[in-house]
Design an enzyme around this catalytic site. Structure first.
Site, PDB file in Angstrom:
ATOM      1  N   SER A  16      -2.464   3.969  13.347  1.00 10.15           N
ATOM      2  CA  SER A  16      -3.023   2.991  14.290  1.00 10.15           C
ATOM      3  C   SER A  16      -2.185   2.948  15.554  1.00 10.15           C
ATOM      4  O   SER A  16      -0.972   3.199  15.517  1.00 10.15           O
ATOM      5  CB  SER A  16      -2.999   1.602  13.637  1.00 10.15           C
ATOM      6  OG  SER A  16      -3.286   0.606  14.594  1.00 10.15           O
ATOM      7  N   ALA A  68       4.206  -2.282  10.887  1.00  7.87           N
ATOM      8  CA  ALA A  68       5.267  -1.694  10.056  1.00  7.87           C
ATOM      9  C   ALA A  68       4.672  -0.687   9.073  1.00  7.87           C
ATOM     10  O   ALA A  68       5.206   0.418   8.888  1.00  7.87           O
ATOM     11  CB  ALA A  68       6.014  -2.796   9.297  1.00  7.87           C
ATOM     12  N   ASP A 124      -8.112   1.386  -6.914  1.00 11.51           N
ATOM     13  CA  ASP A 124      -7.454   0.529  -5.918  1.00 11.51           C
ATOM     14  C   ASP A 124      -6.186   1.263  -5.461  1.00 11.51           C
ATOM     15  O   ASP A 124      -5.267   1.454  -6.258  1.00 11.51           O
ATOM     16  CB  ASP A 124      -7.113  -0.806  -6.607  1.00 11.51           C
ATOM     17  CG  ASP A 124      -6.355  -1.752  -5.690  1.00 11.51           C
ATOM     18  OD1 ASP A 124      -5.852  -1.325  -4.625  1.00 11.51           O
ATOM     19  OD2 ASP A 124      -6.262  -2.943  -6.053  1.00 11.51           O
ATOM     20  N   TYR A 147       1.229  -5.062   9.599  1.00  9.73           N
ATOM     21  CA  TYR A 147       0.333  -3.913   9.770  1.00  9.73           C
ATOM     22  C   TYR A 147       1.029  -2.803  10.570  1.00  9.73           C
ATOM     23  O   TYR A 147       0.991  -1.618  10.196  1.00  9.73           O
ATOM     24  CB  TYR A 147      -0.925  -4.395  10.490  1.00  9.73           C
ATOM     25  CG  TYR A 147      -2.003  -3.356  10.690  1.00  9.73           C
ATOM     26  CD1 TYR A 147      -2.782  -2.908   9.631  1.00  9.73           C
ATOM     27  CD2 TYR A 147      -2.270  -2.854  11.970  1.00  9.73           C
ATOM     28  CE1 TYR A 147      -3.791  -1.968   9.833  1.00  9.73           C
ATOM     29  CE2 TYR A 147      -3.272  -1.922  12.175  1.00  9.73           C
ATOM     30  CZ  TYR A 147      -4.044  -1.478  11.107  1.00  9.73           C
ATOM     31  OH  TYR A 147      -5.033  -0.550  11.313  1.00  9.73           O
TER      32      TYR A 147
HETATM   33  P1  NDP Z   1     -12.817  -1.280   7.171  1.00 10.05           P
HETATM   34  O1  NDP Z   1     -12.239  -2.606   6.840  1.00 10.05           O
HETATM   35  O2  NDP Z   1     -14.181  -1.205   7.750  1.00 10.05           O
HETATM   36  O3  NDP Z   1     -12.767  -0.321   5.879  1.00 10.05           O
HETATM   37  C1  NDP Z   1     -11.599  -0.187   5.129  1.00 10.05           C
HETATM   38  C2  NDP Z   1     -11.888   0.614   3.888  1.00 10.05           C
HETATM   39  O4  NDP Z   1     -10.682   0.671   3.117  1.00 10.05           O
HETATM   40  C3  NDP Z   1     -12.955  -0.017   3.012  1.00 10.05           C
HETATM   41  O5  NDP Z   1     -13.771   0.993   2.465  1.00 10.05           O
HETATM   42  C4  NDP Z   1     -12.133  -0.690   1.915  1.00 10.05           C
HETATM   43  O6  NDP Z   1     -12.851  -0.820   0.713  1.00 10.05           O
HETATM   44  C5  NDP Z   1     -10.977   0.281   1.773  1.00 10.05           C
HETATM   45  N1  NDP Z   1      -9.825  -0.344   1.124  1.00 10.05           N
HETATM   46  C6  NDP Z   1      -9.110  -1.399   1.570  1.00 10.05           C
HETATM   47  N2  NDP Z   1      -8.160  -1.718   0.663  1.00 10.05           N
HETATM   48  C7  NDP Z   1      -8.288  -0.837  -0.368  1.00 10.05           C
HETATM   49  C8  NDP Z   1      -7.607  -0.656  -1.599  1.00 10.05           C
HETATM   50  N3  NDP Z   1      -6.598  -1.441  -1.963  1.00 10.05           N
HETATM   51  N4  NDP Z   1      -8.009   0.343  -2.401  1.00 10.05           N
HETATM   52  C9  NDP Z   1      -9.035   1.129  -2.059  1.00 10.05           C
HETATM   53  N5  NDP Z   1      -9.732   1.012  -0.916  1.00 10.05           N
HETATM   54  C10 NDP Z   1      -9.355   0.022  -0.087  1.00 10.05           C
HETATM   55  O7  NDP Z   1     -11.748  -0.580   8.137  1.00 10.05           O
HETATM   56  P2  NDP Z   1     -11.873   0.619   9.204  1.00 10.05           P
HETATM   57  O8  NDP Z   1     -12.934   1.561   8.809  1.00 10.05           O
HETATM   58  O9  NDP Z   1     -11.905   0.012  10.537  1.00 10.05           O
HETATM   59  O10 NDP Z   1     -10.426   1.274   9.046  1.00 10.05           O
HETATM   60  C11 NDP Z   1     -10.179   2.516   8.393  1.00 10.05           C
HETATM   61  C12 NDP Z   1      -8.735   2.908   8.647  1.00 10.05           C
HETATM   62  O11 NDP Z   1      -8.508   3.024  10.053  1.00 10.05           O
HETATM   63  C13 NDP Z   1      -7.732   1.880   8.135  1.00 10.05           C
HETATM   64  O12 NDP Z   1      -6.601   2.530   7.620  1.00 10.05           O
HETATM   65  C14 NDP Z   1      -7.363   1.112   9.394  1.00 10.05           C
HETATM   66  O13 NDP Z   1      -6.079   0.539   9.300  1.00 10.05           O
HETATM   67  C15 NDP Z   1      -7.420   2.217  10.433  1.00 10.05           C
HETATM   68  N6  NDP Z   1      -7.612   1.700  11.777  1.00 10.05           N
HETATM   69  C16 NDP Z   1      -8.738   1.013  12.148  1.00 10.05           C
HETATM   70  C17 NDP Z   1      -8.864   0.498  13.429  1.00 10.05           C
HETATM   71  C18 NDP Z   1     -10.047  -0.239  13.910  1.00 10.05           C
HETATM   72  O14 NDP Z   1     -10.026  -0.714  15.064  1.00 10.05           O
HETATM   73  N7  NDP Z   1     -11.095  -0.392  13.155  1.00 10.05           N
HETATM   74  C19 NDP Z   1      -7.774   0.667  14.407  1.00 10.05           C
HETATM   75  C20 NDP Z   1      -6.645   1.405  13.927  1.00 10.05           C
HETATM   76  C21 NDP Z   1      -6.573   1.898  12.663  1.00 10.05           C
HETATM   77  P3  NDP Z   1     -12.878  -2.232  -0.099  1.00 10.05           P
HETATM   78  O15 NDP Z   1     -13.260  -3.306   0.874  1.00 10.05           O
HETATM   79  O16 NDP Z   1     -13.822  -2.001  -1.189  1.00 10.05           O
HETATM   80  O17 NDP Z   1     -11.484  -2.432  -0.578  1.00 10.05           O
END
Ligand code: NDP
Length: 248
Positions: free
Chosen positions: A147, A162, A67, A160
């Site tokens: 982002s 921030a 995590d 987010y």
């Molecule tokens: P998703 O929600 O589809 O995937 C997020 C991933 O992050 C999942 O694999 C999740 O796994 C993992 N994750 C979340 N919290 C934790 C944690 N505490 N420890 C380990 N893993 C974690 O998001 P996206 O693929 O859309 O986003 C990927 C990145 O791109 C992010 O940083 C997001 O902020 C950024 N982004 C996305 C945008 C969009 O429009 N989609 C726009 C701008 C930026 P699990 O659920 O198992 O925790």
């Protein structure tokens, strides 16, 4: 001082690689010949499917669970991984969460969870990995996923935005510290990408705001990360590259 031979496999950790943008990045970098560590938190089956598809395409990949919001757990997992397998050549800090609400309704938990995951998570992941990267003396790549919200802000996303603006500052500063080691540090700033992160937000509303009038795909973000991992991007560092369909 330990040096890794330059023909050793280039190991790359992709956090949050079980789905969405992280999954696409892991697959794309696997295709590019990197040895991928597919990181996940909850979705072992999905992460295993990502690993299997990299291997089926002729690549190499393993799984790692922790995590990112938990400093002790992340440090322990990464120290053990590096001890057993050696350091990483590249890192993609992709794991991230949202917990949106208008500011007056933003809960303590929503603030803490988003900052701990998106910003503290960067520190937790990069800290144990950086000195082994430096000691290997063969350069490297660090890419963070920020982002559009971290650049121009977004209503309902004070927490987010921030966290992502903080990540951009951290990325630019670390780039300056690591430049002389040949390790580049850049951020990719997606706009609206069609993943589960946008679940619950009406697509049509978002599409109206985007000059290209469509959401982006995870593969379109992964292609930019692949470029940042290429030899051709060796002199590109400290930058934020937007992938947003012309949003601003
Ligand atoms: P998703 O929600 O589809 O995937 C997020 C991933 O992050 C999942 O694999 C999740 O796994 C993992 N994750 C979340 N919290 C934790 C944690 N505490 N420890 C380990 N893993 C974690 O998001 P996206 O693929 O859309 O986003 C990927 C990145 O791109 C992010 O940083 C997001 O902020 C950024 N982004 C996305 C945008 C969009 O429009 N989609 C726009 C701008 C930026 P699990 O659920 O198992 O925790």
């Amino acid at each position: 001082m330990h040096e890794t031979p330059d023909d050793a496999p280039r190991r790359v950790l992709v956090t949050g690689a079980s789905r969405g943008i992280g999954r696409a990045i892991a697959i794309e970098l696997g295709r590019a010949g990197f040895s991928i560590v597919v990181h996940y938190r909850r979705e072992e089956t999905a992460a295993e499917a990502v690993r299997a598809s990299i291997v089926a395409a002729g690549g190499h990949a393993t799984l790692l669970r922790f995590d990112v919001a938990d400093r002790a757990e992340t440090t322990k997992a990464l120290d053990a991984e590096i001890d057993a397998q050696g350091g990483f050549w590249g890192l993609v800090c992709n794991a991230g969460v949202t917990a949106d609400a208008p500011f007056p309704k933003l809960s303590d938990d929503a603030w803490d969870r988003v900052l701990r995951t998106n910003l503290d998570g960067f520190f937790h992941v990069v800290k144990p990995c950086v000195m082994p990267m430096v000691r290997a003396r063969r350069g490297g790549r660090i890419v963070t996923l920020s982002s559009a919200a971290g650049i121009v802000g977004n209503r309902g996303q004070v927490n987010y935005a921030a966290s992502k603006a903080g990540l951009i500052g951290a990325t630019k500063s670390l780039a300056q510290e690591l430049a002389k080691r040949g390790i580049t540090v850049n951020s990719v700033a997606p706009g609206f990408i069609d993943t589960e992160l946008l679940a619950g937000i009406p697509k049509e509303e978002l599409e109206k705001r985007i000059p290209m009038q469509r959401l982006g795909t995870s593969e379109e973000v992964a292609a930019v990360v692949r470029f940042l991992f290429s030899e051709g991007a060796a002199y590109l560092t400290g930058q934020v590259i937007s992938v947003n369909g012309g949003l601003f």
